[in-house]
Design an enzyme around this catalytic site. Structure first.
Site, PDB file in Angstrom:
ATOM      1  NE  ARG A 164      -3.957   0.485   1.755  1.00  0.00           N
ATOM      2  CZ  ARG A 164      -5.210   0.550   2.217  1.00  0.00           C
ATOM      3  NH1 ARG A 164      -5.494   1.283   3.288  1.00  0.00           N
ATOM      4  NH2 ARG A 164      -6.170  -0.127   1.633  1.00  0.00           N
ATOM      5  CG  HIS A 193      -8.293  -0.004  -3.219  1.00  0.00           C
ATOM      6  ND1 HIS A 193      -7.509  -1.084  -2.863  1.00  0.00           N
ATOM      7  CD2 HIS A 193      -9.010   0.316  -2.103  1.00  0.00           C
ATOM      8  CE1 HIS A 193      -7.745  -1.390  -1.602  1.00  0.00           C
ATOM      9  NE2 HIS A 193      -8.644  -0.564  -1.116  1.00  0.00           N
ATOM     10  CD  GLN A 201     -12.980  -1.888  -1.463  1.00  0.00           C
ATOM     11  OE1 GLN A 201     -12.170  -1.767  -0.555  1.00  0.00           O
ATOM     12  NE2 GLN A 201     -14.181  -2.399  -1.280  1.00  0.00           N
ATOM     13  CG  ASP A 238     -13.627   6.259  -1.538  1.00  0.00           C
ATOM     14  OD1 ASP A 238     -13.724   6.082  -0.303  1.00  0.00           O
ATOM     15  OD2 ASP A 238     -12.527   6.217  -2.140  1.00  0.00           O
ATOM     16  CB  CYS A 269     -14.036   1.054  -0.712  1.00  0.00           C
ATOM     17  SG  CYS A 269     -13.491   2.752  -0.426  1.00  0.00           S
ATOM     18  NE  ARG A 293     -10.378  -5.426  -0.067  1.00  0.00           N
ATOM     19  CZ  ARG A 293      -9.659  -4.395   0.399  1.00  0.00           C
ATOM     20  NH1 ARG A 293     -10.248  -3.363   0.970  1.00  0.00           N
ATOM     21  NH2 ARG A 293      -8.347  -4.372   0.260  1.00  0.00           N
TER      22      ARG A 293
HETATM   23  N1   CP Z   1     -11.418  -0.271   1.868  1.00  0.00           N
HETATM   24  C1   CP Z   1     -10.165  -0.342   2.355  1.00  0.00           C
HETATM   25  O1   CP Z   1      -9.190  -0.601   1.630  1.00  0.00           O
HETATM   26  O2   CP Z   1     -10.074  -0.135   3.690  1.00  0.00           O
HETATM   27  P1   CP Z   1      -8.750   0.013   4.564  1.00  0.00           P
HETATM   28  O3   CP Z   1      -8.138   1.336   4.215  1.00  0.00           O
HETATM   29  O4   CP Z   1      -9.243  -0.055   5.975  1.00  0.00           O
HETATM   30  O5   CP Z   1      -7.817  -1.104   4.231  1.00  0.00           O
HETATM   31  N1  NVA Z   2      -9.983   6.671  -1.603  1.00  0.00           N
HETATM   32  C1  NVA Z   2      -9.678   6.215  -0.272  1.00  0.00           C
HETATM   33  C2  NVA Z   2      -9.905   4.751  -0.159  1.00  0.00           C
HETATM   34  C3  NVA Z   2      -9.650   4.166   1.183  1.00  0.00           C
HETATM   35  C4  NVA Z   2      -9.808   2.682   1.215  1.00  0.00           C
HETATM   36  C5  NVA Z   2      -8.233   6.567   0.053  1.00  0.00           C
HETATM   37  O1  NVA Z   2      -7.369   6.441  -0.807  1.00  0.00           O
HETATM   38  O2  NVA Z   2      -7.978   6.993   1.180  1.00  0.00           O
END
Ligand code: CP
Ligand code: NVA
Length: 300
Positions: free
Chosen positions: A104, A131, A134, A219, A259, A287
């Site tokens: 990440r 992502h 997701q 989102d 998400c 997930r």
């Molecule tokens: N939706 C998602 O990726 O959540 P987290 O940021 O908690 O991993």
């Molecule tokens: N768009 C959000 C998604 C979190 C899972 C972010 O990048 O923070």
């Protein structure tokens, strides 16, 4: 040095994505029936996380344990990445030790560089651009509730962000239409819009996007790393909240997806998020199942 990676939904063929989701369904059923399915004994997964996470971390670690493997979680404090060791060197070293690497990262380019120098599969666990994990869970959830998605319509309301980009690629790969409504300055990536033009329409009116949709998705208006822009964004996104009234323009049996984490009263009204059309908790659970299928696909 030709490991398969999963950095975006375009890294797999449509058939491979369907195969992963079918396996996710089987793994979910098996888990609920108490059957042990552990095809990855002694496999090791490293997780490099530059940003916070609840769902992604817990689902990957739990999933790997259920598959019979082990995982190690590395925050920026735990490696030399933050102290200037090159991404390329880190990739070369770690991929001689572990079997799969989940990242990440703030920048998608970093994950691409890492993957180029990794001997083992690299999985994108969220970047500024995509992502994909997701979307495996989201499409699994949509199919679970409503059957095949080809030919259907989803409406994205809000920021043209990383999750939106993965929904755009999902529209192409799973052959549904995505209507996107964003404020003018918050459109999705222009190049990706071109690449997905056969399945994606961009507009600015949330009502038009939601009209007759099978799924409505949104989102947060301020993603991780955009905290300083929050005040400006709250103003720009006024009128983009998914309310009960907006949901009424979609099909009567439309699903609401997010998400998570969600901010009630901002991008979505509490009564929608916590209401009968919302499938957000199934999305979160899936997930686990979808990523187990992904790990098995890449490693078994
Ligand atoms: N939706 C998602 O990726 O959540 P987290 O940021 O908690 O991993
Ligand atoms: N768009 C959000 C998604 C979190 C899972 C972010 O990048 O923070």
């Amino acid at each position: 040095m030709s490991a398969r990676h999963f950095l975006t939904l375009f890294d797999f063929t449509a058939a491979e994505l369907r195969q992963v989701l079918e396996r996710a369904r089987e793994l979910k059923t098996a888990l609920k029936a108490g059957e042990v399915q552990a095809p990855l004994p002694r496999k090791t997964m490293a997780m490099i996380f530059e940003k916070s996470s609840t769902r992604t971390r817990v689902s990957f670690e739990t999933g790997m344990a259920q598959l019979g493997g082990t995982s190690l979680f590395l925050s920026p404090r735990d490696t030399h990445l933050d102290r200037g060791e090159p991404v390329e060197d880190t990739a070369r070293v770690m991929s001689r030790m572990v079997d799969v690497i989940v990242i990440r990262a703030n920048s998608h380019a970093m994950v691409e560089r890492f993957a180029q120098h990794s001997r083992v599969p690299v999985i994108n666990a969220l970047t500024d651009m995509h992502h994909p994990c997701q979307l495996l869970a989201d499409i699994q959830t949509w199919i679970e509730h409503r059957g095949p998605v080809a030919g259907k319509t989803a409406a994205w309301v809000g920021d043209g962000n990383n999750v939106c980009h993965s929904w755009m690629e999902a529209a192409v790969q799973f052959d549904f239409h995505l209507s996107i409504a964003t404020p003018k300055g918050y459109k999705p990536d222009a190049e990706l819009l071109k690449a997905c033009a056969t399945h994606v329409t961009l507009m600015h009116d949330p009502k038009k996007a939601v009209d007759g949709a099978d799924v409505v998705v949104t989102d947060t208006w301020a993603s991780m790393g955009q905290e300083k822009e929050k005040t400006k964004r709250l103003k720009a996104f006024k009128g983009y909240t998914v309310t009960t009234r907006l949901m009424q323009r979609a099909k009567p049996d439309a699903l609401f997806m997010h998400c998570l984490p969600a901010y009630r009263g901002l991008e979505v009204a509490a009564e929608v998020l916590d209401g009968p059309q919302s499938v957000v908790w199934d999305e979160a659970e899936n997930r686990l199942h979808a990523q187990k299928a992904l790990l098995e696909f890449l490693l078994a």
